[in-house]
Scaffold this active site. Structure first.
Site, PDB file in Angstrom:
ATOM      1  N   LYS A  55      -5.946   0.113   0.199  1.00 33.91           N
ATOM      2  CA  LYS A  55      -4.640  -0.174  -0.407  1.00 33.91           C
ATOM      3  C   LYS A  55      -4.742  -1.335  -1.397  1.00 33.91           C
ATOM      4  O   LYS A  55      -4.160  -1.287  -2.492  1.00 33.91           O
ATOM      5  CB  LYS A  55      -3.605  -0.484   0.683  1.00 33.91           C
ATOM      6  N   GLN A  99       1.042  -2.914   8.913  1.00 38.69           N
ATOM      7  CA  GLN A  99      -0.085  -2.045   9.249  1.00 38.69           C
ATOM      8  C   GLN A  99      -0.064  -1.734  10.742  1.00 38.69           C
ATOM      9  O   GLN A  99      -0.085  -2.640  11.573  1.00 38.69           O
ATOM     10  CB  GLN A  99      -1.411  -2.724   8.868  1.00 38.69           C
ATOM     11  N   ASP A 124       6.911   1.879   3.105  1.00 44.52           N
ATOM     12  CA  ASP A 124       6.371   2.895   4.017  1.00 44.52           C
ATOM     13  C   ASP A 124       7.443   3.905   4.402  1.00 44.52           C
ATOM     14  O   ASP A 124       7.133   4.973   4.939  1.00 44.52           O
ATOM     15  CB  ASP A 124       5.829   2.232   5.292  1.00 44.52           C
TER      16      ASP A 124
END
Length: 934
Positions: A55, A99, A124
């Site tokens: 990422k 995460q 997200d």
């Protein structure tokens, strides 16, 4: 025929290229803007580290500023939530990823953590709010989870139309299956979601035109299940044994690829299919969030509500009006005018401080129009500059629907409890709540009091210690042993450099250097720095300090000033940044040494402490008017011995916030010959800002007094000349207005005269003023009734100001600062006051020589003169002529950045009258309301 492979690598590369261009376009729009994201990780799992590195690499390639925030595996749930809230409040960050899984030794509620992420930063797409919007079909108003979004992008790239197709999703996870169902549904597919409990899974799969699989079981879906020609999107990532691989295993999807590709028309491989798209769509969501931020925070893009006034006749008292209007919550107003939550510090519900970082965020944005409100020479009858300032901004905002800010000074408590009363405006044109405005506000004046008196204490303490100690003893105490060593502080090193001593080791100074460093050798007669307090106290105008036996007879005469007369207040008003304020505070000259050298606060070692005391005061205070338009209340320098204008910082921030079509209206203290002249020659010189319009406030009553009207006595009825029509008296008094218009035009700025009307004024009188103002060269002249009608009564003024702001302007300063001190004073006296010449008295002549020798001659001039007349004699009204202006003395405010010549006697702390305002002020203990303030 075998299926065509949909390469996620190829499609994600195309997405990244598109995103690069979009980021470049954003940076072209605002060079200081960068899309930014934070990846929050708890613990140190290898798989998480791998995903995060992918990422970060993708973000760097696209031009996104990505930060890896790593918490240890000992982090508690509250610590994780605290980190998320910090990112939520940071307006420079547009996306936040938590995460998963959270690798902590403590139990952490993952659902609670993901739902703490601000929905507008949830790139997200995992918060309940974004999931709910997606399930309701609000695709343009949410963030779509990255894997389903990537799947849709792959389907689009294959050229397959989703509308009308039968789609089957296998899996119902929050990350893939459930949002994939919603996404397909709102793209007009007929969708079936299958899972581990689905009966006849193979039969359901066989009906699918589009098949998306995310069940997490290796090669579970067989080729023979799949409908011929179906599109197959495989989201699975599984590891199965494979002895031919060095690792002993290989990655496969949830679909048996070899058999499925013989049935499907399009299929994604694993790896290299959906995987690369997840990261690409995460970047796309970040860019989308940044775009939304830019779009919602365009300069001047306000979404503001205005407060409707309930006008009463007759007009009630100011305090009754103030309390009749419920102010908007100040955080709501801040959002309406484009301020971020992290740029605002709330002080209760009705006032807030604004962070200076906003200047950096908006530095590429164009400024709005800049308007200064001034007046004719003041009289005891009052002209209503503050009321006109507020009425004008209410008209421009609430009635003309233009973005507008008022920038006004904070009033001193001295006049508030003395004789003048508050300064929030009046009638239906005032700042609210007026109690907050007039009392303490956010404590800025108290901070100045503390800082000023710290300097005063430092001066006398230093003189005392130098007088009672040897050079060596003094040096050893100034640079004390600590841990067996002596060390200079940063401020002491600055002093060494000023003395030309390039040493940093205290043990290496010679005896001569020690003496020069340790002894300021202040001449007690030269001390110009006084103690201050924010109270009118005439008995502190001259005092003797040092009377205690502990001071060993080191007494001297001194005085107190009112706090707003402190040079620190002038510094606050003229500074442009925290760094600039620190430099200005350090340059303040407090005395002269016996050898004629200026002694500064930096020499005293106190400058850093001053900056610490002033670090909050430098932030402008946000309030509002009765009609809900924003106001910055910041700084209140004495309008005689300082420049009498609110802060440069407030003006600069406001000009950015209103946008290029908006207006910032600021007020200059006293008449145009005092406040406006200083506004142009001092404030504009340091700010670099160029005003578009001057609004000159006049009243029939005040002009009649300038025409020779009788003296007014407080508490007595007004003489008939002021309440009955008297055109000859008025016409004679208009000479003062004419002169002040001429003064404004010296600077090349259009002038609009605002005639602040009273109910006793006649049509003929109002028309006479307007006609004479236009004849004198005013761009326009309009009558106003904002005191009785609020913004509605100043709409004509607002329209005139708007027109004047579009007229040609040729702004120029009155003088070049490089001219000798005497020449600059003479230019002001002759051009602005109308004096024949100036006369320098002995003290003034001595100061001219001293300041020229000390290098201060290139500072602008801040005249300290009575505000009640164009001349130095307060009782001379109208336009006095044939006078010589006597300059009694000249003093230096080096930190603020001006010299102030004293014309006549200028008290720097007012006294209380026989009956001060505090007789009427009290607190209701039950309601906690302040009574009698107005």
């Amino acid at each position: 025929m075998a299926a065509q492979i949909i390469s996620g690598k190829d499609v994600s590369a195309q997405v990244r290229e598109r995103l690069k261009k979009e980021v470049a376009q954003m940076k072209a729009q605002d060079p200081n803007f960068t899309p930014s994201m934070v990846i929050l990780q708890v613990g140190n799992r290898d798989d998480s580290n791998l995903y995060i590195s992918m990422k970060l690499k993708a973000a760097a390639e696209i031009g996104i500023n990505a930060t890896h925030m790593k918490l240890p595996n000992t982090a508690t749930e509250e610590e994780v939530l605290h980190s998320i809230r910090e990112v939520n409040e940071n307006s420079s960050i547009h996306g936040l990823i938590v995460q998963l899984p959270l690798d902590s030794i403590h139990k952490i509620d993952t659902e609670k953590v993901t739902n703490t992420v601000a929905p507008e930063k949830d790139i997200d797409g995992l918060t309940s709010i974004n999931a709910g919007k997606l399930s309701r079909g609000e695709l343009g108003n949410c963030f779509i989870p990255c894997t389903p979004n990537g799947c849709m992008e792959l389907i689009r790239q294959a050229g397959v139309s989703v509308a009308g197709k039968r789609a089957v999703v296998i899996g119902r996870s929050k990350i893939v299956g459930a949002p994939m169902h919603d996404l397909l549904l709102w793209n007009h597919a007929t969708v079936t979601t299958c899972h581990s409990k689905t009966a006849d899974l193979a039969g359901e799969v066989g009906k699918a035109d589009i098949l998306v699989v995310g069940i997490g079981k290796a090669e579970m879906v067989k080729g023979e299940w799949i409908k011929k020609g179906a599109v197959v999107i495989d989201c699975g990532i599984n590891h199965i044994p494979d002895e031919t691989k060095p690792s002993g295993k290989r990655v496969v999807g949830d679909v048996h690829y070899a058999s499925a590709k013989e049935q499907a028309s399009f299929i994604t491989p694993v790896p290299g299919g959906v995987g690369p798209m997840t990261v690409a769509m995460l970047m796309a969501n970040t860019v989308l969030s940044a775009k939304r931020f830019l779009d919602s925070h365009q300069p001047g893009k306000w979404d503001i509500s205005y407060t409707k006034l309930n006008l009463q006749k007759p007009v009630p008292s100011d305090i009754v009006i103030s309390r009749s209007c419920v102010p908007k919550p100040i955080d709501c107003l801040a959002r309406e005018v484009g301020l971020m939550s992290d740029e605002v510090e709330l002080y209760g519900k009705t006032k807030a401080k604004v962070q200076l970082d906003i200047i950096k965020r908006l530095q590429a944005q164009p400024d709005g129009k800049y308007v200064v409100v001034t007046g004719i020479t003041p009289t005891p009858l009052g002209e209503g500059k503050s009321t006109t300032t507020i009425g004008l901004v209410q008209a421009l905002g609430a009635h003309m629907k233009l973005n507008v800010f008022a920038c006004v000074r904070q009033p001193s408590q001295g006049p508030t409890f003395g004789i003048k009363g508050g300064a929030a405006g009046g009638g239906y044109s005032q700042v609210i709540p007026m109690e907050e405005f007039n009392l303490h506000l956010t404590g800025d004046i108290h901070a100045i009091t503390a800082a000023n008196n710290l300097v005063a204490a430092a001066i006398d303490a230093r003189m005392f210690h130098e007088a009672t100690q040897s050079d060596k003893a003094l040096y050893n105490r100034l640079v004390p042993l600590s841990g067996g060593q002596r060390q200079f502080s940063a401020i002491q090193i600055n002093r060494l450099k000023k003395l030309g001593i390039e040493k940093t080791d205290p043990t290496t100074l010679t005896e001569e250097e020690i003496t020069r460093f340790a002894r300021l050798d202040i001449d007690p007669e030269s001390v110009t720095w006084q103690r201050v307090l924010d109270t009118n106290d005439r008995f502190l105008r001259k005092i003797t300090i040092g009377q205690s036996p502990t001071e060993k007879g080191y007494t001297r005469e001194a005085q107190f000033d009112i706090t707003v007369a402190s040079e620190i207040m002038a510094v606050l008003a003229l500074t442009s940044s925290l760094e600039d304020m620190r430099l200005r505070l350090a340059k303040m000259v407090v005395a002269t040494s016996r050898s004629g050298e200026p002694i500064t606060t930096e020499d005293l070692g106190v400058s850093g402490a001053l900056a610490v005391l002033m670090r909050d005061a430098i932030k402008p205070n946000l309030m509002q008017t009765l009609e809900g338009t924003p106001v910055f209340v910041h700084a209140g320098p004495f309008a005689n011995i300082a420049h009498g204008n609110s802060s440069i910082l407030a003006d600069k921030i406001a000009l950015k916030l209103v946008g290029p079509e908006g207006f910032v209206v600021t007020e200059a203290g006293f008449g145009a010959d005092i406040g406006m002249e200083k506004f142009f020659n001092i404030k504009c010189r340091y700010s670099g800002l160029r005003p578009h319009v001057v609004v000159l406030v006049a009243t029939v009553r005040a002009l009649k007094m300038h025409g020779g009207g009788p003296t007014v006595t407080a508490g007595m009825p007004l003489p008939k000349e002021y309440v009955e029509e008297n055109l000859p008296l008025l016409e004679k008094g208009c000479s003062n207005m004419r002169k002040q218009i001429e003064n404004a035009k010296h600077f090349g700025v259009p002038v609009v005269v605002a005639v602040n009307a009273f109910k006793t004024d006649t049509e003929a009188e109002l028309d006479l003023i307007c006609n004479m103002a236009k004849t004198a060269g005013a761009f326009d002249a309009v009558r106003c009734s904002h005191w009785a009608e609020g913004g509605a009564g100043a709409v004509a003024l607002g329209q005139a100001v708007q027109r004047a702001s579009e007229a040609p302007s040729n702004f120029k300063f009155l003088y070049d600062v490089e001219l000798p001190i005497v020449d600059k004073i003479r230019i002001i006296a002759q051009k602005i006051y109308g004096a024949d010449d100036i006369e320098l008295l002995p003290d003034a002549q001595q100061k001219v020589e001293r300041y020229t020798k000390q290098g201060f001659s290139n500072l602008p001039i801040c005249m300290a003169k009575t505000h009640l007349s164009l001349s130095h004699e307060a009782d001379k009204k109208g336009v006095p002529t044939g006078f010589i202006l006597p300059i009694r003395d000249i003093r230096a405010s080096v930190g603020a950045g001006f010299l102030f010549p004293l014309v006549g006697t200028m008290p720097t702390i007012p006294g209380l009258p026989t009956r001060p305002c505090f007789y009427d002020i009290d607190l209701d203990p039950e309601t906690e309301q302040v009574n009698g303030l107005f």
